[in-house]
Design a protein around this motif. Structure first.
Motif, PDB file in Angstrom:
ATOM      1  N   ARG A   1       9.074 -14.286 -17.681  1.00  0.00           N
ATOM      2  CA  ARG A   1       7.462 -14.507 -17.407  1.00  0.00           C
ATOM      3  C   ARG A   1       6.459 -13.213 -16.545  1.00  0.00           C
ATOM      4  O   ARG A   1       7.020 -12.106 -16.490  1.00  0.00           O
ATOM      5  N   ARG A   2       5.465 -14.141 -16.239  1.00  0.00           N
ATOM      6  CA  ARG A   2       4.136 -12.763 -15.728  1.00  0.00           C
ATOM      7  C   ARG A   2       4.212 -12.174 -14.559  1.00  0.00           C
ATOM      8  O   ARG A   2       4.464 -13.327 -13.380  1.00  0.00           O
ATOM      9  N   ILE A   3       4.356 -11.069 -14.822  1.00  0.00           N
ATOM     10  CA  ILE A   3       4.781 -10.768 -12.718  1.00  0.00           C
ATOM     11  C   ILE A   3       3.675  -9.364 -12.956  1.00  0.00           C
ATOM     12  O   ILE A   3       3.963  -8.064 -14.375  1.00  0.00           O
ATOM     13  N   GLU A   4       2.457  -8.957 -11.929  1.00  0.00           N
ATOM     14  CA  GLU A   4       2.249  -8.241 -11.977  1.00  0.00           C
ATOM     15  C   GLU A   4       2.387  -7.207 -10.714  1.00  0.00           C
ATOM     16  O   GLU A   4       2.988  -7.560  -9.468  1.00  0.00           O
ATOM     17  N   ALA A   5       2.122  -5.963 -10.634  1.00  0.00           N
ATOM     18  CA  ALA A   5       1.889  -5.280  -9.688  1.00  0.00           C
ATOM     19  C   ALA A   5       0.651  -5.290  -9.573  1.00  0.00           C
ATOM     20  O   ALA A   5      -0.330  -4.109 -10.306  1.00  0.00           O
ATOM     21  N   VAL A   6      -0.216  -5.194  -7.986  1.00  0.00           N
ATOM     22  CA  VAL A   6      -1.219  -4.804  -7.726  1.00  0.00           C
ATOM     23  C   VAL A   6      -1.466  -4.456  -6.424  1.00  0.00           C
ATOM     24  O   VAL A   6      -1.184  -4.872  -5.288  1.00  0.00           O
ATOM     25  N   ALA A   7      -2.119  -3.339  -6.274  1.00  0.00           N
ATOM     26  CA  ALA A   7      -1.685  -2.583  -4.477  1.00  0.00           C
ATOM     27  C   ALA A   7      -2.972  -3.567  -3.774  1.00  0.00           C
ATOM     28  O   ALA A   7      -3.912  -3.889  -3.974  1.00  0.00           O
TER      29      ALA A   7
ATOM     30  N   LEU B   1       2.431 -14.723  -4.004  1.00  0.00           N
ATOM     31  CA  LEU B   1       1.851 -13.138  -3.920  1.00  0.00           C
ATOM     32  C   LEU B   1       3.609 -12.984  -2.927  1.00  0.00           C
ATOM     33  O   LEU B   1       3.436 -12.927  -1.690  1.00  0.00           O
ATOM     34  N   VAL B   2       3.384 -11.733  -3.389  1.00  0.00           N
ATOM     35  CA  VAL B   2       4.735 -10.935  -2.551  1.00  0.00           C
ATOM     36  C   VAL B   2       5.176  -9.232  -1.844  1.00  0.00           C
ATOM     37  O   VAL B   2       3.927  -8.983  -2.936  1.00  0.00           O
ATOM     38  N   SER B   3       4.343  -9.776  -0.683  1.00  0.00           N
ATOM     39  CA  SER B   3       3.878  -8.691  -0.034  1.00  0.00           C
ATOM     40  C   SER B   3       5.090  -7.571   0.758  1.00  0.00           C
ATOM     41  O   SER B   3       5.546  -8.003   1.109  1.00  0.00           O
ATOM     42  N   PHE B   4       4.884  -6.371   0.119  1.00  0.00           N
ATOM     43  CA  PHE B   4       5.800  -5.162   0.849  1.00  0.00           C
ATOM     44  C   PHE B   4       5.010  -4.853   2.107  1.00  0.00           C
ATOM     45  O   PHE B   4       4.074  -3.838   1.592  1.00  0.00           O
ATOM     46  N   ALA B   5       5.565  -3.676   3.647  1.00  0.00           N
ATOM     47  CA  ALA B   5       5.778  -3.677   3.973  1.00  0.00           C
ATOM     48  C   ALA B   5       7.005  -3.128   4.899  1.00  0.00           C
ATOM     49  O   ALA B   5       7.323  -3.476   5.121  1.00  0.00           O
TER      50      ALA B   5
ATOM     51  N   ALA C   1       0.479  -1.677  -0.141  1.00  0.00           N
ATOM     52  CA  ALA C   1      -0.243   0.523  -0.187  1.00  0.00           C
ATOM     53  C   ALA C   1       0.787   0.979   0.323  1.00  0.00           C
ATOM     54  O   ALA C   1       2.220   1.493   0.542  1.00  0.00           O
ATOM     55  N   GLY C   2       0.491   2.572  -0.574  1.00  0.00           N
ATOM     56  CA  GLY C   2       1.236   3.494  -0.853  1.00  0.00           C
ATOM     57  C   GLY C   2       2.613   2.732  -1.116  1.00  0.00           C
ATOM     58  O   GLY C   2       2.660   2.007  -2.763  1.00  0.00           O
ATOM     59  N   SER C   3       3.404   3.620  -0.656  1.00  0.00           N
ATOM     60  CA  SER C   3       5.276   3.580  -1.060  1.00  0.00           C
ATOM     61  C   SER C   3       4.961   2.021  -1.254  1.00  0.00           C
ATOM     62  O   SER C   3       6.255   1.540  -2.556  1.00  0.00           O
ATOM     63  N   SER C   4       4.792   1.233  -0.548  1.00  0.00           N
ATOM     64  CA  SER C   4       4.918  -0.276  -0.338  1.00  0.00           C
ATOM     65  C   SER C   4       4.331  -0.856  -1.829  1.00  0.00           C
ATOM     66  O   SER C   4       4.894  -1.230  -2.693  1.00  0.00           O
ATOM     67  N   ALA C   5       3.000  -0.007  -2.664  1.00  0.00           N
ATOM     68  CA  ALA C   5       2.868  -0.568  -3.846  1.00  0.00           C
ATOM     69  C   ALA C   5       3.697  -0.134  -4.353  1.00  0.00           C
ATOM     70  O   ALA C   5       4.078  -1.132  -6.090  1.00  0.00           O
ATOM     71  N   PHE C   6       4.414   1.201  -4.274  1.00  0.00           N
ATOM     72  CA  PHE C   6       5.426   1.462  -5.576  1.00  0.00           C
ATOM     73  C   PHE C   6       6.726   0.723  -6.031  1.00  0.00           C
ATOM     74  O   PHE C   6       7.215   0.798  -7.013  1.00  0.00           O
ATOM     75  N   VAL C   7       7.270  -0.245  -4.184  1.00  0.00           N
ATOM     76  CA  VAL C   7       7.950  -1.232  -4.739  1.00  0.00           C
ATOM     77  C   VAL C   7       7.776  -1.750  -6.240  1.00  0.00           C
ATOM     78  O   VAL C   7       8.725  -2.126  -6.433  1.00  0.00           O
TER      79      VAL C   7
ATOM     80  N   SER D   1      10.670   6.485 -17.741  1.00  0.00           N
ATOM     81  CA  SER D   1       9.490   5.259 -17.988  1.00  0.00           C
ATOM     82  C   SER D   1      10.353   3.692 -17.600  1.00  0.00           C
ATOM     83  O   SER D   1      10.830   3.580 -17.204  1.00  0.00           O
ATOM     84  N   GLY D   2       8.777   2.373 -17.922  1.00  0.00           N
ATOM     85  CA  GLY D   2       9.280   1.491 -17.778  1.00  0.00           C
ATOM     86  C   GLY D   2       9.872   1.219 -15.580  1.00  0.00           C
ATOM     87  O   GLY D   2       8.271   1.693 -15.155  1.00  0.00           O
ATOM     88  N   PRO D   3      10.542   0.592 -15.438  1.00  0.00           N
ATOM     89  CA  PRO D   3      10.805   0.539 -13.433  1.00  0.00           C
ATOM     90  C   PRO D   3      10.691   1.601 -13.238  1.00  0.00           C
ATOM     91  O   PRO D   3      10.377   1.810 -12.231  1.00  0.00           O
ATOM     92  N   LEU D   4      11.124   3.167 -14.291  1.00  0.00           N
ATOM     93  CA  LEU D   4      11.274   3.722 -13.563  1.00  0.00           C
ATOM     94  C   LEU D   4      10.424   4.859 -13.229  1.00  0.00           C
ATOM     95  O   LEU D   4      10.313   6.273 -12.672  1.00  0.00           O
ATOM     96  N   ALA D   5       9.080   3.977 -13.906  1.00  0.00           N
ATOM     97  CA  ALA D   5       7.456   4.736 -13.504  1.00  0.00           C
ATOM     98  C   ALA D   5       7.234   5.304 -11.801  1.00  0.00           C
ATOM     99  O   ALA D   5       6.508   5.741 -11.156  1.00  0.00           O
ATOM    100  N   GLY D   6       7.875   4.257 -11.818  1.00  0.00           N
ATOM    101  CA  GLY D   6       7.675   3.681 -10.185  1.00  0.00           C
ATOM    102  C   GLY D   6       8.372   4.710  -9.377  1.00  0.00           C
ATOM    103  O   GLY D   6       7.617   5.046  -8.539  1.00  0.00           O
ATOM    104  N   ILE D   7       9.087   5.604  -9.424  1.00  0.00           N
ATOM    105  CA  ILE D   7      10.128   5.977  -8.361  1.00  0.00           C
ATOM    106  C   ILE D   7       9.632   7.100  -8.752  1.00  0.00           C
ATOM    107  O   ILE D   7       9.927   8.099  -8.353  1.00  0.00           O
TER     108      ILE D   7
END
Length: 384
Positions: free
Chosen positions: A89-95, A115-119, A69-75, A236-242
């Motif tokens: 392979r298939r990897i998705e980011a879902v808050a 499910l990889v959870s960041f917190a 959630a929040g910044s952890s989602a942006f990871v 762009s790409g991964p850097l859109a997250g930062i």
């Protein structure tokens, strides 16, 4: 209004450290050392990690979902495209906020899932609810929990479960300040190392680049001294997250005093560019991918022509011109790795703008309008 000239020179600014004495500044500044420690932790746990992950990764239909959630989602937003590029392979980011509120849409396919959870704390209401929801909705789900707090609910609940693995980042990464700084970068670096493999040289290069940013913080302080009314971050790409994480940091640490926007290099022209005027500062995080970086350079050139070279900063790992900030020693590294030191630019901008505005940096919302650990969320029962 146009950006004003800074009231101090870079030489004058370099003699002080704005925000010194705050937890936020301390946590921000020690990140390169914390990253090296995070690398050692992953290496030390490699055998156990491989034993947990190898059978899962052997399944060709495994879906990997990165959540927080929040910044952890942006990871996850940074890591998902970076990992997909390398692992094919298939990897998705879902808050977690989306997963909990819309499980039927976000977990529509009942396929084997990691499910990889960041917190940071693991105590946000959605953190545990997301894992419980996945367990309810999916028949075959495993959990990799990457968190900064051993005492958090998420870590404690999953500590002894056979289908779960808890990886703790360095204790020092569990930020005391309001904003996630060290926690964000440590979790990002950890998941890249977990899934791409240990690499002491890469960790060293990333840490050295982070030190370059910190050593040149006067450059950031001079930009913030121009008193922008809004700051735009593009990547762009991964850097859109930062770009998104950087925008949130400025918004949080100035208590909303500076408007922020984020977008991709291509997406920005489709309406959001309307925010740009003489009072705008733009930071472009340039991709290391030769093809993708062409789009980053195009928008940077266009914006420099519109608002001036001094109002646009491009951060990159190689090449570039005089107006760019080039971090050395990162040649050959993918954007996921670059994101770790690059985001320090956004963090430092946020810290400096917060101090300049007189906002209490470690607690920008003393009245509790926004909390370090989210409060007031009701998790509604999920019907069968």
């Amino acid at each position: 209004m146009t950006l004003r000239e800074p009231q101090a020179t870079a030489d004058t600014l370099s003699s002080s450290r704005l925000g010194e004495g705050t937890a936020t500044e301390r946590e921000l500044s020690r990140q390169p050392d914390v990253w090296r420690e995070a690398g050692r932790i992953v290496a030390d746990r490699r055998e156990a990690l491989d034993a947990f992950l190898a059978p899962l990764l052997a399944a060709p239909d495994l879906r990997i979902v990165l959540t927080g959630a929040g910044s952890s989602a942006f990871v996850g937003e940074v890591a998902a495209p970076a990992l997909s590029r390398r692992l094919h392979r298939r990897i998705e980011a879902v808050a977690t906020t989306d997963l909990v509120s819309d499980p039927a849409g976000r977990l529509a396919e009942d396929v084997p899932t990691l499910l990889v959870s960041f917190a940071r704390s693991g105590d946000s209401p959605e953190s545990l609810a997301a894992t419980e929801t996945a367990d309810r909705v999916l028949r075959d789900v495993h959990h990799l929990v990457i968190t900064c707090a051993a005492e958090g609910r998420l870590a404690r609940v999953h500590a002894d479960r056979p289908r779960s693995f808890v990886l703790l980042t360095p204790e020092r990464s569990n930020d005391e300040g309001f904003a996630m700084t060290s926690s964000f970068t440590s979790m990002l670096l950890s998941v890249l190392l977990v899934l791409l493999g240990d690499d002491e040289q890469v960790v060293g290069a990333v840490a050295d680049a982070g030190a370059q940013v910190l050593d040149a913080r006067a450059r950031i302080e001079a930009l913030a001294a121009r008193a922008p009314e809004r700051i735009v971050f593009l990547g762009s790409g991964p850097l859109a997250g930062i770009a998104r994480e950087s925008a949130l940091k400025v918004l949080e640490l100035t208590a909303g005093g500076i408007d922020t926007y984020f977008d991709s290099a291509l997406g920005f022209r489709h309406g959001p560019k309307a925010v740009v005027d003489g009072a705008t500062l733009v930071v472009v995080y340039a991709s290391a991918d030769p093809y993708t970086s062409r789009y980053d350079d195009d928008i940077a050139r266009e914006l420099r022509a519109a608002i001036g070279d001094d109002a646009v900063l491009t951060v990159r790992a190689s090449g570039g011109g005089e107006a760019d900030w080039v971090l050395r020693g990162l040649d050959g590294l993918d954007d996921g790795w670059l994101a770790v030191p690059f985001v320090l630019v956004g963090q430092l901008l946020a810290l400096t703008a917060s101090v300049n505005a007189g906002v209490p940096t470690d607690n920008p919302f003393p009245g509790g309008a926004v909390n370090r650990v989210v409060q007031g969320v009701t998790i509604h029962p999920l019907e069968d």
